[in-house]
Design a protein around this motif. Sequence first.
Motif, PDB file in Angstrom:
ATOM      1  N   ARG A  60      41.381  37.656  36.759  1.00 46.67           N
ATOM      2  CA  ARG A  60      40.883  39.001  37.050  1.00 46.67           C
ATOM      3  C   ARG A  60      39.898  39.008  38.212  1.00 46.67           C
ATOM      4  O   ARG A  60      39.706  40.030  38.856  1.00 46.67           O
ATOM      5  CB  ARG A  60      40.220  39.615  35.813  1.00 46.67           C
ATOM      6  CG  ARG A  60      41.204  40.076  34.745  1.00 46.67           C
ATOM      7  CD  ARG A  60      40.495  40.912  33.691  1.00 46.67           C
ATOM      8  NE  ARG A  60      39.481  40.151  32.967  1.00 46.67           N
ATOM      9  CZ  ARG A  60      39.692  39.503  31.835  1.00 46.67           C
ATOM     10  NH1 ARG A  60      40.905  39.499  31.294  1.00 46.67           N
ATOM     11  NH2 ARG A  60      38.724  38.848  31.219  1.00 46.67           N
TER      12      ARG A  60
ATOM     13  N   ALA B   1      39.468  41.881  40.984  1.00 46.11           N
ATOM     14  CA  ALA B   1      38.286  42.723  40.804  1.00 46.11           C
ATOM     15  C   ALA B   1      37.508  42.905  42.095  1.00 46.11           C
ATOM     16  O   ALA B   1      36.813  43.911  42.273  1.00 46.11           O
ATOM     17  CB  ALA B   1      37.382  42.123  39.739  1.00 46.11           C
ATOM     18  N   ALA B   2      37.593  41.937  43.002  1.00 46.05           N
ATOM     19  CA  ALA B   2      36.825  42.031  44.244  1.00 46.05           C
ATOM     20  C   ALA B   2      37.247  43.244  45.061  1.00 46.05           C
ATOM     21  O   ALA B   2      36.420  43.877  45.725  1.00 46.05           O
ATOM     22  CB  ALA B   2      36.993  40.745  45.059  1.00 46.05           C
TER      23      ALA B   2
ATOM     24  N   ALA C  78      35.806  46.717  43.776  1.00 45.53           N
ATOM     25  CA  ALA C  78      34.356  46.689  43.988  1.00 45.53           C
ATOM     26  C   ALA C  78      34.036  46.850  45.468  1.00 45.53           C
ATOM     27  O   ALA C  78      33.132  47.610  45.849  1.00 45.53           O
ATOM     28  CB  ALA C  78      33.774  45.387  43.456  1.00 45.53           C
TER      29      ALA C  78
ATOM     30  N   VAL D  90      31.062  38.322  41.450  1.00 49.31           N
ATOM     31  CA  VAL D  90      32.289  38.870  40.877  1.00 49.31           C
ATOM     32  C   VAL D  90      32.930  37.780  40.036  1.00 49.31           C
ATOM     33  O   VAL D  90      33.453  36.799  40.567  1.00 49.31           O
ATOM     34  CB  VAL D  90      33.262  39.356  41.969  1.00 49.31           C
ATOM     35  CG1 VAL D  90      34.494  39.998  41.338  1.00 49.31           C
ATOM     36  CG2 VAL D  90      32.576  40.330  42.914  1.00 49.31           C
TER      37      VAL D  90
ATOM     38  N   VAL E 230      29.508  42.192  39.101  1.00 49.16           N
ATOM     39  CA  VAL E 230      30.789  42.805  38.747  1.00 49.16           C
ATOM     40  C   VAL E 230      31.408  41.885  37.706  1.00 49.16           C
ATOM     41  O   VAL E 230      31.963  40.831  38.031  1.00 49.16           O
ATOM     42  CB  VAL E 230      31.699  42.960  39.986  1.00 49.16           C
ATOM     43  CG1 VAL E 230      33.061  43.535  39.587  1.00 49.16           C
ATOM     44  CG2 VAL E 230      31.030  43.848  41.035  1.00 49.16           C
TER      45      VAL E 230
ATOM     46  N   VAL F 244      33.814  40.445  35.120  1.00 49.39           N
ATOM     47  CA  VAL F 244      35.222  40.446  34.730  1.00 49.39           C
ATOM     48  C   VAL F 244      35.593  39.133  34.054  1.00 49.39           C
ATOM     49  O   VAL F 244      36.764  38.750  34.022  1.00 49.39           O
ATOM     50  CB  VAL F 244      36.144  40.710  35.943  1.00 49.39           C
ATOM     51  CG1 VAL F 244      35.965  42.117  36.467  1.00 49.39           C
ATOM     52  CG2 VAL F 244      35.893  39.693  37.049  1.00 49.39           C
TER      53      VAL F 244
ATOM     54  N   ASN G  63      30.481  37.707  29.800  1.00 47.74           N
ATOM     55  CA  ASN G  63      29.819  38.845  30.460  1.00 47.74           C
ATOM     56  C   ASN G  63      28.504  39.254  29.784  1.00 47.74           C
ATOM     57  O   ASN G  63      28.128  40.425  29.787  1.00 47.74           O
ATOM     58  CB  ASN G  63      30.764  40.053  30.518  1.00 47.74           C
ATOM     59  CG  ASN G  63      32.072  39.742  31.200  1.00 47.74           C
ATOM     60  OD1 ASN G  63      32.110  39.151  32.267  1.00 47.74           O
ATOM     61  ND2 ASN G  63      33.177  40.106  30.565  1.00 47.74           N
TER      62      ASN G  63
ATOM     63  N   ARG H 279      34.198  44.592  32.818  1.00 46.11           N
ATOM     64  CA  ARG H 279      35.637  44.687  33.102  1.00 46.11           C
ATOM     65  C   ARG H 279      36.019  46.045  33.689  1.00 46.11           C
ATOM     66  O   ARG H 279      37.085  46.579  33.407  1.00 46.11           O
ATOM     67  CB  ARG H 279      36.461  44.355  31.857  1.00 46.11           C
ATOM     68  CG  ARG H 279      36.221  42.942  31.332  1.00 46.11           C
ATOM     69  CD  ARG H 279      37.287  42.489  30.363  1.00 46.11           C
ATOM     70  NE  ARG H 279      36.949  41.162  29.864  1.00 46.11           N
ATOM     71  CZ  ARG H 279      36.382  40.930  28.679  1.00 46.11           C
ATOM     72  NH1 ARG H 279      36.086  41.942  27.885  1.00 46.11           N
ATOM     73  NH2 ARG H 279      36.102  39.708  28.287  1.00 46.11           N
TER      74      ARG H 279
ATOM     75  N   PRO I  75      35.572  46.874  37.473  1.00 46.22           N
ATOM     76  CA  PRO I  75      35.017  46.515  38.788  1.00 46.22           C
ATOM     77  C   PRO I  75      34.715  47.707  39.680  1.00 46.22           C
ATOM     78  O   PRO I  75      33.720  47.693  40.404  1.00 46.22           O
ATOM     79  CB  PRO I  75      36.092  45.609  39.397  1.00 46.22           C
ATOM     80  CG  PRO I  75      37.316  45.832  38.572  1.00 46.22           C
ATOM     81  CD  PRO I  75      36.863  46.227  37.219  1.00 46.22           C
TER      82      PRO I  75
ATOM     83  N   GLY J  32      31.057  48.546  40.981  1.00 44.32           N
ATOM     84  CA  GLY J  32      30.821  48.705  42.414  1.00 44.32           C
ATOM     85  C   GLY J  32      30.096  49.996  42.733  1.00 44.32           C
ATOM     86  O   GLY J  32      29.205  50.030  43.594  1.00 44.32           O
TER      87      GLY J  32
END
Length: 305
Positions: free
Chosen positions: A17, A21-22, A25, A65, A88, A90, A94, A105, A107, A111
């Motif tokens: 993920r 996810a980057a 964000a 991230v 962020v 994911v 967490n 989860r 992102p 962001g």
Amino acid sequence: MSGEITLFVNPTAGHGRGAGAAQPAARALRAAGFSVRTVVGADADDALTRARRAVRGGTGALIAVGGDGMTSLALQAVAGTDTPLGVVAVGTGNDIARSLGLPVRDPAGAGRVIAQALKEGRSRSIDLGRVGGRWYGSVLASGFDSRVNDRANRMRWPAGRLRYDAAILAELAGLRAVPYRLRLDDGPPLETDATLVAVGNGPSYGGGMRICADARLDDGLLDVTVVGECGRTTLLRVFPRVYRGTHLAHPAVTVHRAAKVTLETATPGETVTGYADGEPLGPLPLTVEAVPAAVRVLAPEPAGP
């Protein structure tokens, strides 16, 4: 503050993920007017070198991230500097993001929270735990829970919090108390047989287990949760309460608060590994210090005590 923001990415977090996810964000940050660059290291050491270079170069923020491991790595780069940290989250646990009140989860949502905080020039100072030259944000685990961590890190299935639950059940077969020697601040040594000892800068580990439920990120103190000697039946009965934090009322559980804590085993040759933010620190003895306002984070202010 620089308009360039650095995304510090673990592409393998959360079973892949992290890489995906980057992008959402980054889109949220760019939509707010920030320039975004991405740092991905070949390994942890290379990634940390690159993150520290970005911090020295004046990046406006370092955004981790991934999971708690990536956030912990980012802490090593930003602690003690003026560079704020965004998260962020994911990953699997967490816990650092949860303790900061940040989206998990999500992102794009994370962001947007980070972008809004940056636009408003708003950040929050929190404490960190420090063991030698290493910083941590959530909990230092030792004893039964560090053996669980060791086993969970070797497991590939199941995913998420269930991995820790499965590791706990497997470790119950060898459950035993460890003779500990604790020193709180400059007080006399306290010797006790304990199933586990956890030193919390934040309240939870393992994906929401509130082992140090009353720990606060801005009080300059560490919460030390000592679970005394207990059998499998007692541990299984108490375990579900850890997710709510109500285990602290059990007679086998004792809580201390201190700015400095030394953990060691009282039996020669006994080896117990300490983990912080889910990462191994090494065997006891270990000395932990609470460092007030050690890092600035791009996160909401807490709702109350």
